[in-house]
Design a protein around this motif. Structure first.
Motif, PDB file in Angstrom:
ATOM      1  N   THR A 569       0.828  -1.205   0.000  1.00 48.63           N
ATOM      2  CA  THR A 569       0.000   0.000   0.000  1.00 48.63           C
ATOM      3  C   THR A 569       0.868   1.263   0.000  1.00 48.63           C
ATOM      4  O   THR A 569       0.612   2.216  -0.741  1.00 48.63           O
ATOM      5  CB  THR A 569      -0.921   0.007   1.239  1.00 48.63           C
ATOM      6  N   GLY A 573       1.229   4.188  -2.941  1.00 51.48           N
ATOM      7  CA  GLY A 573       1.123   5.624  -2.691  1.00 51.48           C
ATOM      8  C   GLY A 573       2.368   6.379  -3.117  1.00 51.48           C
ATOM      9  O   GLY A 573       2.281   7.484  -3.667  1.00 51.48           O
ATOM     10  N   GLN A 574       3.526   5.767  -2.887  1.00 55.53           N
ATOM     11  CA  GLN A 574       4.778   6.397  -3.296  1.00 55.53           C
ATOM     12  C   GLN A 574       4.879   6.457  -4.810  1.00 55.53           C
ATOM     13  O   GLN A 574       5.441   7.412  -5.370  1.00 55.53           O
ATOM     14  CB  GLN A 574       5.965   5.625  -2.720  1.00 55.53           C
TER      15      GLN A 574
END
Length: 627
Positions: A569, A573-574
């Motif tokens: 996750t 997001g990165q």
């Protein structure tokens, strides 16, 4: 007519031609990776600024966007590396609930014990228990081997990454020199493009920050200020990797490292270990170091704790201390083997609380400086000498308590935080107390069988042993921690494999068979809580974790699955953050064909206007000459 208009128009033509050539270069390189849009602005010159000259060629980009891009590149390298390895680690345990997963193999073992308890005279049921126990030991050992294979793979990866990073640093330093000596703007801009690409690649390996110098060079530093490139000089990176890592391979202590060290040799000759914790904070190098030195060793510790729980659950028993008025009284008549331990919870001045662990040893007493190897990473841990096969006397324990105080003082603990305790004999028992410190709870853990072949202890039985010499697992610290790497050495007791009747034999040497031992082993694994170490990370790092062996195995699988999902996750997001940073940088640096075509039209009009001035001047001169 004066010649100023002619000179001005001629200069205008030259400036326009240079700008048109720059537009052509931009358009031609619109799809070239790493190419940054070039711009130039004409500058006024001559008397009254009536003339014009070609301005310097500059690269058009947002410096803040480039800084953010490098930050997100390092972050993406870090999260991507962790997500990949944690996903591989999670797969080692199998799909939860499946027959071949760790919990499935453990369930098969406990179910075989239930079957044996129902029919203790069945040789087939006893054989099923033996087969299931052997499969369980093999499964745990296989996972532990694969954990170390992951660490060895990371060690190899680090070697290649350090070599790549070192080459990038050298390249950046050389490009600095070339930028400083570039003879024209076009060449300089091309070199700066190359240098930025190299720096961006370096950002994938480690967290860096860049300072542009007035002479055109770029100084590259780690985010905590270590200079890696200064003008034409680069630090040299090296890595003394190991071919294969094992459970005992650790980064500390520094003088006995069992893993490779990333070393930066600075221009002045000083050497700094980049692999020290906190030196590199992001990038693939930081992620791999964290995985190799922290995350995967913790996974190994979890498996070692599980193996220790399986072995100890059926051989060990607990002795609870009687505590009154800060004094702990223990019956240690059964404490006879190295690895047997006394655990005390104590309180002192100002309400300070600590845990003291005393571990029996066949050698002279010594402090266990790495308390994380015990059940409680925050405890004061000390061995005390016994004669194997005989219970300890208070003198040995008292000597160990004194040595513990000295060792803690030497280690720098403030005097008020060090337990000050003493031991004395009391009618066959040992009494431990203090003046300003007192016991609030405690007990002892002892191994009942005296050898792997000892079946007289009842109902305790050594189902599992340490394959290194087929010896009992007692959690000894003689010759190092027996628990470290025990997952790889967990094995079915050969004496039980040779004679399965020991699983159902009656106590006291009586003939026949019953379900007592089968039920005891089953309850020891599924119903009796044991203490698992704080270093496993299960249940938190601050304190030991009490649960059953089966529940601990389930908690391991759940923890690894949760860690893998969380890492994925975070990496997703990165990835979004990196994509946004790339887009933001491209907005200012990438070539827009529409914008360049618009500029080209304007330049063509300017070129035409300057040409008309020259044409008019030529016509006027021709007319004058014909007069």
């Amino acid at each position: 007519m004066g010649l100023d208009p002619v000179n001005t128009a001629t200069a205008g033509l030259r400036a326009t031609q240079a700008s048109i050539a720059l537009v052509s270069q931009n358009v031609a390189n619109a799809g070239t990776a790493g190419y940054v849009k070039r711009t130039t602005s004409p500058v006024a010159q001559g008397l009254g600024n009536a003339g014009v000259a070609t301005g310097a060629i500059t690269r058009s980009f947002d410096a803040a966007a480039l800084k953010q891009l490098r930050l997100e590149t390092a972050g993406s390298g870090y999260t991507g590396t962790k997500a990949d390895i944690l996903a591989q680690l999670d797969r080692l345990y199998g799909t939860p609930g499946s027959a071949t997963a760790l919990d499935g193999v453990l369930n098969t073992y406990t179910q075989s014990l239930q079957t044996l308890a129902i029919n203790p005279t069945s040789s087939a049921a006893r054989s099923s228990v033996v087969d299931a126990a052997q499969a369980l030991a093999g499964k745990i050992g296989s996972i532990a081997d694969d954990v170390q294979n992951l660490r060895s793979g990371i060690e190899s990866t680090l070697k290649g990454q350090v070599e790549d990073a070192n080459a990038l640093l050298d390249s950046i330093a050389k490009l600095n020199v070339q930028v400083q000596t570039a003879g024209d703007g076009t060449t300089r801009a091309a070199l700066e493009d190359q240098r930025d690409q190299q720096i961006n690649k370096l950002a994938g390996y480690m967290d860096i920050r860049v300072m542009d110098q007035r002479d055109g060079s770029a100084t590259v530093m780690t985010s905590n200020g270590l200079t890696l490139v200064d003008r034409g000089v680069a630090a040299g990176l090296s890595f003394d990797g190991r071919a294969t890592l094992s459970a005992t391979s650790a980064y500390n202590p520094a003088d006995k490292r069992g893993v490779g060290t990333i070393t930066a040799t600075l221009p002045g000759g000083s050497r700094i270990a980049l692999s020290d914790p906190g030196t590199l904070l992001s990038g693939t190098l930081a992620a791999n170091l964290e995985l190799r030195d922290t995350i995967l060793p913790q996974a190994q510790r979890q498996l070692d704790d599980l193996a220790a729980g399986l072995a100890g659950a059926t051989t060990q028993t607990s002795v609870t201390a009687t505590v009154a008025g800060g004094t702990a009284t223990l019956d240690l008549s059964a404490l006879k083997q190295p690895g047997d331990k006394i655990t005390l919870q104590v309180s002192g001045p100002g309400g300070a609380t600590r845990t003291v662990i005393l571990i029996a040893s066949a050698s002279d007493d010594k402090p266990i400086t790495n308390s994380a190897l015990s059940n409680d990473a925050t405890a004061f841990v000390q061995t005390f000498k016994i004669i194997p096969g005989a219970p300890p006397d208070a003198t040995a324990i008292n000597t160990a308590l004194g040595a513990l105080k000295v060792a803690a003082t030497t280690a720098g603990y403030p005097a008020g935080t060090i337990p000050d305790l003493a031991a004395a004999d009391a009618t066959g028992k040992v009494v431990i107390s203090g003046t300003t410190w007192g016991a609030t709870g405690g007990g002892a853990t002892v191994t009942v069988p005296q050898s792997p072949t000892d079946t007289t202890a009842y109902p305790q039985l050594a189902v599992f042993v340490d394959s290194d010499g087929n010896r009992l697992f007692t959690d000894s610290f003689d010759n190092g921690s027996q628990r470290t790497g025990f997952a790889q050495r967990l094995a079915l007791n050969p004496s039980i494999k040779a004679d399965t009747a020991a699983l159902t034999t009656l106590g006291g040497g009586a003939a026949g068979a019953d379900a007592t031992r089968a039920n005891f082993i089953y309850d020891a694994l599924t119903g009796t809580a044991r203490t698992f170490s704080s270093s496993s990370g299960i249940g938190g790092l601050s304190a030991p974790y009490d649960t059953t062996v089966v529940k601990f195995a389930q908690d391991i699988i759940a923890a690894q699955g949760s860690a893998a999902a969380q890492a994925q996750t975070i990496d997703s997001g990165q990835g979004v953050a990196l994509s946004a940073a790339q887009s933001r940088f491209a907005e200012g640096a990438a070539v827009s064909i529409d914008e360049e075509m618009s500029n080209l039209i304007a330049l063509q009009q300017a070129y035409t206007a300057n040409a008309r001035v020259l044409t008019a001047a030529r016509d006027m001169l021709d007319t004058l000459l014909r007069m």
